[in-house]
Enzyme design. Sequence first.
Site, PDB file in Angstrom:
ATOM      1  N   HIS A   1       5.617   4.847   6.607  1.00  0.00           N
ATOM      2  CA  HIS A   1       6.544   4.025   7.107  1.00  0.00           C
ATOM      3  C   HIS A   1       7.861   4.866   6.932  1.00  0.00           C
ATOM      4  O   HIS A   1       8.720   4.961   7.797  1.00  0.00           O
ATOM      5  CB  HIS A   1       6.774   2.575   6.590  1.00  0.00           C
ATOM      6  CG  HIS A   1       7.888   1.876   6.710  1.00  0.00           C
ATOM      7  ND1 HIS A   1       7.764   0.757   7.621  1.00  0.00           N
ATOM      8  CD2 HIS A   1       9.123   2.009   6.302  1.00  0.00           C
ATOM      9  CE1 HIS A   1       9.110   0.318   7.607  1.00  0.00           C
ATOM     10  NE2 HIS A   1       9.839   0.925   6.838  1.00  0.00           N
ATOM     11  N   GLU A   2       7.976   5.102   5.845  1.00  0.00           N
ATOM     12  CA  GLU A   2       9.365   5.981   5.222  1.00  0.00           C
ATOM     13  C   GLU A   2       9.507   7.225   6.305  1.00  0.00           C
ATOM     14  O   GLU A   2      10.748   7.823   6.742  1.00  0.00           O
ATOM     15  CB  GLU A   2       9.636   6.101   4.042  1.00  0.00           C
ATOM     16  CG  GLU A   2       9.492   4.930   3.112  1.00  0.00           C
ATOM     17  CD  GLU A   2      10.611   3.694   3.485  1.00  0.00           C
ATOM     18  OE1 GLU A   2      11.637   4.268   3.977  1.00  0.00           O
ATOM     19  OE2 GLU A   2      10.332   2.766   3.387  1.00  0.00           O
TER      20      GLU A   2
ATOM     21  N   THR B   1       0.345   4.489   0.635  1.00  0.00           N
ATOM     22  CA  THR B   1       0.129   5.290   1.741  1.00  0.00           C
ATOM     23  C   THR B   1       0.949   4.711   3.198  1.00  0.00           C
ATOM     24  O   THR B   1       1.621   5.365   3.642  1.00  0.00           O
ATOM     25  CB  THR B   1      -1.322   5.557   2.167  1.00  0.00           C
ATOM     26  OG1 THR B   1      -2.105   6.073   1.154  1.00  0.00           O
ATOM     27  CG2 THR B   1      -1.344   6.544   3.390  1.00  0.00           C
TER      28      THR B   1
ATOM     29  N   ASP C   1      13.470   0.063  11.550  1.00  0.00           N
ATOM     30  CA  ASP C   1      12.574  -1.194  11.169  1.00  0.00           C
ATOM     31  C   ASP C   1      12.419  -2.004  12.596  1.00  0.00           C
ATOM     32  O   ASP C   1      13.151  -2.295  13.198  1.00  0.00           O
ATOM     33  CB  ASP C   1      13.271  -1.751   9.924  1.00  0.00           C
ATOM     34  CG  ASP C   1      13.109  -0.979   8.522  1.00  0.00           C
ATOM     35  OD1 ASP C   1      11.852  -0.765   8.425  1.00  0.00           O
ATOM     36  OD2 ASP C   1      13.902  -0.965   7.929  1.00  0.00           O
TER      37      ASP C   1
ATOM     38  N   ASP D   1       0.752  -1.260   0.120  1.00  0.00           N
ATOM     39  CA  ASP D   1       0.064   0.030  -0.066  1.00  0.00           C
ATOM     40  C   ASP D   1       0.937   1.397   0.119  1.00  0.00           C
ATOM     41  O   ASP D   1       1.824   1.448   1.047  1.00  0.00           O
ATOM     42  CB  ASP D   1      -1.107   0.022   1.308  1.00  0.00           C
ATOM     43  CG  ASP D   1      -1.780   1.255   1.208  1.00  0.00           C
ATOM     44  OD1 ASP D   1      -2.719   1.164   0.526  1.00  0.00           O
ATOM     45  OD2 ASP D   1      -1.562   2.147   2.098  1.00  0.00           O
TER      46      ASP D   1
HETATM   47 ZN   LIG Z   1      11.886   0.765   6.859  1.00  0.00          ZN
END
Ligand SMILES: [Zn+2]
Length: 187
Positions: free
Chosen positions: A117-118, A112, A127, A110
């Site tokens: 996440h970034e 969005t 992460d 996805d």
């Molecule tokens: Zn990441």
Amino acid sequence: VRTISRFLFCVLAILLPLVGAQAVAAAAPAAPMVKTLHYDASGAPAWQDEITKAVQNWNADVHNVQLAAATGGQADFTLTETTGWPQTMPGGNGTGQIELGQQAVDEGFDKTRITAHEIGHILGLPDNRDGQCSTLMSGHSAPTSCKVADPNAAERAQVEQNFSGALRTVAAWDGTYGDCFTERASV
Ligand SMILES: [Zn+2]
């Protein structure tokens, strides 16, 4: 002599409220200083809707840091679209470069969620490949069906802590203007 007496008055004026301020501070802690990070998304024309949504999510989910589009000035971080895998090069303190990679979209992830996440990396989150959809930083360890684009409680708390420059009140005597003043400073 007049200056000295005003200085002493200033010292008292500073010290006495500080004693009382302890009780006040305990009852009503001062709001944390909000850090605003500006981003430049001009390099990601195919991701504008997703960037807008991911920014809205982060701004609603945390308080100590807020995101706003850069308007002509220097951006703290940039978002650029690429054909590769999404990645972020964090520069610390909310700076860095995000690459929004098409390869993950082609594999079904996805857009969005990828963007949120970034941005999480820009905000200092590592992460966490726990495979959970509810974990924003689980990235591609979560199934492609996962569309959660908000940080979970622990991730929010970590970002709040990353940007929790506590405030203190500094009282000082200004010899030039012969006046006492207070200023707020980040510690
Ligand atoms: Zn990441």
